[in-house]
Write an enzyme that holds these catalytic residues in place. Structure first.
Site, PDB file in Angstrom:
ATOM      1  CG  ASN A  48     -49.188 -15.259  51.542  1.00  0.00           C
ATOM      2  OD1 ASN A  48     -48.982 -16.345  50.874  1.00  0.00           O
ATOM      3  ND2 ASN A  48     -48.315 -14.182  51.471  1.00  0.00           N
TER       4      ASN A  48
ATOM      5  CE  LYS B  47     -45.976 -15.127  53.986  1.00  0.00           C
ATOM      6  NZ  LYS B  47     -44.915 -14.475  55.039  1.00  0.00           N
TER       7      LYS B  47
ATOM      8  CG  HIS C 231     -45.823 -11.178  49.884  1.00  0.00           C
ATOM      9  ND1 HIS C 231     -44.488 -11.548  50.532  1.00  0.00           N
ATOM     10  CD2 HIS C 231     -46.438 -11.193  50.770  1.00  0.00           C
ATOM     11  CE1 HIS C 231     -44.554 -11.814  51.887  1.00  0.00           C
ATOM     12  NE2 HIS C 231     -45.926 -11.628  52.039  1.00  0.00           N
TER      13      HIS C 231
ATOM     14  CD  GLU D 125     -42.164 -13.992  52.477  1.00  0.00           C
ATOM     15  OE1 GLU D 125     -42.922 -14.745  51.735  1.00  0.00           O
ATOM     16  OE2 GLU D 125     -42.700 -13.474  53.695  1.00  0.00           O
TER      17      GLU D 125
ATOM     18  CD  GLU E 270     -48.329  -8.188  53.948  1.00  0.00           C
ATOM     19  OE1 GLU E 270     -49.001  -9.157  54.423  1.00  0.00           O
ATOM     20  OE2 GLU E 270     -47.517  -8.721  52.936  1.00  0.00           O
TER      21      GLU E 270
ATOM     22  N   GLY F 114     -43.452 -11.937  59.612  1.00  0.00           N
ATOM     23  CA  GLY F 114     -42.887 -13.154  60.331  1.00  0.00           C
ATOM     24  C   GLY F 114     -42.001 -13.138  61.341  1.00  0.00           C
TER      25      GLY F 114
ATOM     26  CB  SER G 142     -46.210 -10.043  63.214  1.00  0.00           C
ATOM     27  OG  SER G 142     -44.957 -10.483  62.906  1.00  0.00           O
TER      28      SER G 142
HETATM   29  P1  PGA Z   1     -47.010 -13.122  58.749  1.00  0.00           P
HETATM   30  O1  PGA Z   1     -46.979 -12.834  57.097  1.00  0.00           O
HETATM   31  O2  PGA Z   1     -48.170 -12.917  59.179  1.00  0.00           O
HETATM   32  O3  PGA Z   1     -46.553 -14.440  58.976  1.00  0.00           O
HETATM   33  O4  PGA Z   1     -45.980 -11.964  59.048  1.00  0.00           O
HETATM   34  C1  PGA Z   1     -47.632 -11.840  56.611  1.00  0.00           C
HETATM   35  C2  PGA Z   1     -47.479 -11.845  54.830  1.00  0.00           C
HETATM   36  O5  PGA Z   1     -46.284 -12.101  54.416  1.00  0.00           O
HETATM   37  O6  PGA Z   1     -48.504 -11.684  54.271  1.00  0.00           O
END
Ligand code: PGA
Length: 250
Positions: A11, A13, A96, A98, A166, A172, A210
């Site tokens: 992803n 983003k 997601h 976010e 997740e 992140g 992560s």
């Molecule tokens: P990350 O994000 O690997 O940077 O923790 C994962 C995601 O949001 O799908």
């Protein structure tokens, strides 16, 4: 669409101007003419078409990071599922964190988007996960069960569905649940999906949050982890490819 293990999705983003996005896609394309597993990349909308063109002679799947619940209309700034498919996307990420937490998306909205994505023939990568407060309060399982119940349309089959667990607090942050926790949660998710969908035990389950080359092998060695959804580490071709290899992909 057959999704062989490991299923490794990146992803991007809101990252990637044309030059860097195409360079990243190109670096992966060179490695991925044929794949033993499933590799997918989810660039920003602006790059879906160009990236899909760049990887069209490979086994790499390209998807969008969201879609609108309607096929067309007066929705300024939005992108519909048929538009994504028209641009060359085969998949879409929905729910997601976010978008759930940053943009206030509800399970009901995600469910409507799911129907739209299905109607457009897109594979849906449905993200679910608890916040840190829910985790600390012992509400994780209830939260995940509610998200599955609310985000999945009634009567769907297992085809064209991938579920990504997740934990919001792991995205992140460099923090992850223990492998024992991931194992237990994925086992519970498998059982929940089997109850909700006929054949639901075959839905690929990804872990996200992560994931790095250093922890990917341990996570993907777990029986109920079919792959990973990668954010930050998917922006570097070498890291992303080594995560895929850590899951046994070649
Ligand atoms: P990350 O994000 O690997 O940077 O923790 C994962 C995601 O949001 O799908």
């Amino acid at each position: 669409m057959r999704l062989d293990r490991p299923v490794v999705f990146g992803n991007w983003k809101m990252n990637g101007l044309r030059a860097e996005g195409l360079a990243l896609a190109g670096a992966l394309a060179d490695r991925a003419v044929r794949l033993t597993g499933t590799l997918g990349i989810f660039p920003p909308f602006t790059l879906v078409h160009a990236v899909a063109q760049r990887v069209k002679d490979t086994a790499i799947l390209v998807g969008g990071q969201d879609c609108h619940e309607r096929a067309s209309g007066a929705f300024t700034g939005c992108v519909s599922a048929p538009m994504l498919a028209d641009a060359g996307a085969k998949a879409v990420i929905l729910g997601h964190s976010e978008r759930r937490h940053g943009l206030g998306e509800t399970d009901a909205l995600i469910c409507a988007k799911f129907r739209a994505a299905r109607a457009a023939g897109l594979l849906v990568v449905l993200c679910i996960g608890e916040t840190e407060a829910e985790y600390l309060a012992g509400e994780r399982n209830a939260r995940l069960a509610a998200q599955i119940a609310g985000s999945l349309p009634e009567g769907i089959g297992p085809e064209g569905l991938v579920v990504a667990y997740e934990p919001v607090w792991a995205i992140g942050t460099g923090r992850t649940p223990s492998t024992e926790e991931i194992r237990a949660i994925h086992g519970e998710l498998r059982a929940l999906l089997a109850k909700r969908i006929v054949g639901g035990d075959t839905v690929p389950l990804l872990y996200g949050g992560s994931v790095k080359p250093e922890n990917a092998a341990e996570i993907m060695a777990l029986a109920d982890v079919d792959g990973v959804l990668v954010g930050g580490a998917s922006l570097d071709a070498r890291s992303f490819w080594s995560i895929y290899q850590a899951g046994g992909g070649a």
